[in-house]
Design an enzyme around this catalytic site. Structure first.
Site, PDB file in Angstrom:
ATOM      1  CG  HIS A   1     -32.171   1.623  32.050  1.00 16.43           C
ATOM      2  ND1 HIS A   1     -32.339   0.318  32.456  1.00 16.43           N
ATOM      3  CD2 HIS A   1     -31.634   1.567  30.801  1.00 16.43           C
ATOM      4  CE1 HIS A   1     -31.927  -0.503  31.499  1.00 16.43           C
ATOM      5  NE2 HIS A   1     -31.496   0.237  30.482  1.00 16.43           N
TER       6      HIS A   1
ATOM      7  CG  ASP B   1     -34.285  -0.053  38.788  1.00 14.39           C
ATOM      8  OD1 ASP B   1     -35.155   0.381  38.021  1.00 14.39           O
ATOM      9  OD2 ASP B   1     -33.134  -0.342  38.415  1.00 14.39           O
TER      10      ASP B   1
END
Length: 370
Positions: free
Chosen positions: A136, A166
């Site tokens: 992540h 991200d």
């Protein structure tokens, strides 16, 4: 399955990318964000999601239509390839090798559309020792050195939401790759595969820090540098009512404006860049900020070159006069969202389409994509 209509003449298809057709294979995080950015700028984005038994939608992303297709069965694969034959771009964010096993990999898509730009969004990239492992945002920024650099001296690293990995290093670089490939296609007539890895993008985002570190202007000791809370003139301070003010007075003339508005005499203070006196200055600034409310300090610094602003919550930001004047936030289906960015003088983006309430029939999409 039939559902709502979404005409190609819709306001949502206005902008510099109007006429660009994008297939988005449903995922999470940076892939969908990249698809939203393209849709915001006028691209016709069709998101392919797994069908639900009740006919509803697991997600309702703004600005695109949704079709149902199970990619694990032949009919679902055929549906996607029928879209690919008429698309300009495909976005996927699975682990390396997944779309190949589904029969929707780059070679499969190139066979039906050699001009397709095939955009792959991953954290680790398509190759390397970690390529097939889970991760992540926090993991991707941790191995690049960036997470270690964020935070205060003597404290653990601070997690910068998932904006740096991200979206900063991920979706923004995917969009950059897509646009570059579309421009190159105008010369060659050929599409290509984009390997957008968050670890690569984060490294690129941090280019200035690497450069400063290389010439001795940046220390690996967190919280001791000019931009990481080490400098008292680039930090956040508490006010008397529990609010905060952000100070970014880096340049000498902005710093002079800051201390003057602060009610201090610059002549009585040590030189701005004298690190030996930074602890003293920090204590002075903290004590002074704590003497008034955030609203009072906001009034003191509003409209000046002191580079000092209130720290607002999302709710408060929605009412800020500057953001309101620029219509930087919009209402979509009762939800406050950011408006499309950046802005264009000749081909402005339209208002993004509201999140769809039902899937559309793939036949309707194909009829438009002739």
């Amino acid at each position: 399955m039939s559902g709502e209509t979404y005409s190609a003449a819709s306001d949502a298809f206005q902008g510099p990318l109007a006429g660009t057709r994008v297939v988005e294979l449903a995922g999470m995080g940076p892939g969908p964000h990249a698809a939203m950015l393209l849709a915001d700028l006028g691209a016709d984005v069709v998101r392919v999601q797994r069908p639900r038994a009740d006919g509803g939608l697991d997600q309702r992303p703004r600005g695109r239509r949704i079709i149902d297709a199970d990619l694990k069965v032949p009919v679902g694969r055929a549906a996607v390839l029928s879209l690919v034959t008429r698309a300009d771009v495909l976005i996927e964010g699975f682990r390396p090798g997944v779309t190949e096993r589904l029969g929707l990999g780059p070679a499969d898509c190139e066979a039906v559309n050699p001009a397709l730009v095939y955009a792959r969004m991953t954290g680790w990239g398509q190759d390397g020792p970690l390529a097939s492992t889970a991760g992540h945002d926090i993991n991707y920024i941790s191995i690049t050195g960036v997470l270690d650099a964020i935070g205060r001296e003597g404290h653990p690293p601070t997690i910068p939401l998932n904006l740096v990995g991200d979206f900063g290093g991920g979706s923004m670089y995917l969009v950059l790759g897509v646009l570059a490939a579309l421009i190159e296609r105008q010369r060659s007539g050929r599409g290509q595969v984009i390997d957008a890895a968050i670890v690569d993008g984060v490294g690129s985002l941090a280019h200035m820090i690497w450069a400063m570190r290389g010439d001795g202007r940046w220390s690996d000791r967190r919280g001791t540098n000019r931009l990481d809370s080490g400098a008292p003139f680039y930090d956040v301070y508490a006010t008397s009512d529990g609010g905060y003010m952000a100070v970014g007075a880096l340049e000498p003339r902005f710093y002079a404006e800051f201390v003057t508005r602060f009610g201090l005499d610059p002549a009585t203070l040590p030189p701005q860049q004298d690190r030996a006196h930074w602890p003293m200055l920090r204590e002075l600034f903290a004590r002074t900020f704590a003497s008034r409310t955030r609203a009072e300090w906001t009034e003191v610094f509003e409209g000046t070159d002191a580079c000092t602003t209130p720290v607002l919550s999302f709710e408060e930001a929605a009412g800020h006069p500057h953001l309101a004047a620029r219509a930087a936030l919009i209402d979509l289906d009762g939800v406050t969202q950011p408006a499309p960015a950046p802005r264009f003088s000749r081909t402005p983006a339209g208002t993004p389409g509201a999140p769809p309430r039902a899937p559309v029939d793939i036949g309707d999409v194909l009829a438009e994509w002739t």
